[in-house]
Design a protein around this motif. Sequence first.
Motif, mmCIF file in Angstrom:
data_model
loop_
_atom_site.group_PDB
_atom_site.id
_atom_site.type_symbol
_atom_site.label_atom_id
_atom_site.label_comp_id
_atom_site.label_asym_id
_atom_site.label_seq_id
_atom_site.Cartn_x
_atom_site.Cartn_y
_atom_site.Cartn_z
ATOM 1 N N ASP A 1 0.809 -1.223 0.000
ATOM 2 C CA ASP A 1 0.000 0.000 0.000
ATOM 3 C C ASP A 1 0.841 1.272 0.000
ATOM 4 O O ASP A 1 0.311 2.383 0.021
ATOM 5 C CB ASP A 1 -0.996 0.013 1.164
ATOM 6 C CG ASP A 1 -0.337 0.114 2.523
ATOM 7 O OD1 ASP A 1 0.883 -0.100 2.622
ATOM 8 O OD2 ASP A 1 -1.055 0.418 3.504
ATOM 9 N N ARG B 1 -1.831 -0.676 -4.683
ATOM 10 C CA ARG B 1 -2.941 0.267 -4.847
ATOM 11 C C ARG B 1 -3.322 0.416 -6.316
ATOM 12 O O ARG B 1 -2.470 0.258 -7.199
ATOM 13 C CB ARG B 1 -2.553 1.639 -4.303
ATOM 14 C CG ARG B 1 -2.197 1.633 -2.840
ATOM 15 C CD ARG B 1 -1.744 2.986 -2.374
ATOM 16 N NE ARG B 1 -0.458 3.347 -2.978
ATOM 17 C CZ ARG B 1 0.111 4.523 -2.864
ATOM 18 N NH1 ARG B 1 -0.471 5.485 -2.196
ATOM 19 N NH2 ARG B 1 1.273 4.762 -3.419
ATOM 20 N N SER B 2 -4.557 0.778 -6.570
ATOM 21 C CA SER B 2 -5.018 0.936 -7.957
ATOM 22 C C SER B 2 -4.289 2.066 -8.669
ATOM 23 O O SER B 2 -4.177 2.068 -9.894
ATOM 24 C CB SER B 2 -6.528 1.171 -7.998
ATOM 25 O OG SER B 2 -6.856 2.346 -7.289
ATOM 26 N N SER B 3 -3.755 3.041 -7.916
ATOM 27 C CA SER B 3 -3.030 4.167 -8.517
ATOM 28 C C SER B 3 -1.563 3.843 -8.815
ATOM 29 O O SER B 3 -0.859 4.645 -9.425
ATOM 30 C CB SER B 3 -3.086 5.385 -7.583
ATOM 31 O OG SER B 3 -2.461 5.068 -6.341
ATOM 32 N N CYS B 4 -1.097 2.689 -8.405
ATOM 33 C CA CYS B 4 0.302 2.296 -8.600
ATOM 34 C C CYS B 4 0.583 2.096 -10.095
ATOM 35 O O CYS B 4 -0.182 1.430 -10.800
ATOM 36 C CB CYS B 4 0.576 1.003 -7.824
ATOM 37 S SG CYS B 4 2.300 0.474 -7.847
ATOM 38 N N SER C 1 -2.033 -7.282 -8.325
ATOM 39 C CA SER C 1 -3.318 -7.406 -7.636
ATOM 40 C C SER C 1 -3.237 -6.970 -6.167
ATOM 41 O O SER C 1 -4.264 -6.804 -5.515
ATOM 42 C CB SER C 1 -3.821 -8.851 -7.719
ATOM 43 O OG SER C 1 -2.997 -9.714 -6.955
ATOM 44 N N GLN D 1 -2.720 -2.165 -18.936
ATOM 45 C CA GLN D 1 -2.512 -1.544 -17.623
ATOM 46 C C GLN D 1 -1.022 -1.506 -17.281
ATOM 47 O O GLN D 1 -0.594 -0.723 -16.434
ATOM 48 C CB GLN D 1 -3.305 -2.278 -16.522
ATOM 49 C CG GLN D 1 -2.826 -3.676 -16.197
ATOM 50 C CD GLN D 1 -3.435 -4.774 -17.080
ATOM 51 O OE1 GLN D 1 -3.852 -4.527 -18.211
ATOM 52 N NE2 GLN D 1 -3.473 -5.991 -16.562
#
Length: 193
Positions: free
Chosen positions: A123, A149-152, A146, A179
């Motif tokens: 995180d 964080r989604s912003s990584c 997975s 992605q």
Amino acid sequence: MEDFYTIQGEGYYQGSAAYFLRLGGCDVGCVWCDVKESWDALAHPLVNVKEMASRVKASGTPIAVITGGEPVMYDLTALTKAIKDTGVRTHIETSGVYPLTGTWDWVCFSPKKFKNPDPTIFDKADELKVIIYNKSDFSWAEGFASKVRSSCQLYLQPEWSKEKEMLPLIIDYVKAHPQWQVSLQVHKYMNIP
């Protein structure tokens, strides 16, 4: 171990001026490591934190990159404070095998198969950079994607000695999985440290 002003050659900040502080000491043991001379911490002189921050500031750089070896072997609180007190951004490149200490503007998490990361890194990572040495590394990389964080920012980078073999596979993979992005060690192409 060493410090130098150069161009960041990899990942999100590729092409940016940056001052590198390479700390001696590593217990991860990557077989393809390109700085194995960094592994033995006792082979390198101790340098005062304020001296390191002074060198960073004198360079005129906007970014200090703490790397290794494996920098998270150490408590980096005093070092990052000294650097940030000079107004310079603090970035780290780590395999994340120990809990992260210090204050960071950017965390590049580059996991290695030779030693598992501490789960607290997931995180904190701004950038996930996975070195691709063989085909099985793609599914291994997805396991980490997975968890962050989604912003990584997600990067796949060919291991230098297998670049010609792995880069075409990485290109195909990124096209199928947009992605991810390709990271290259452009400093090696430019023959700069």
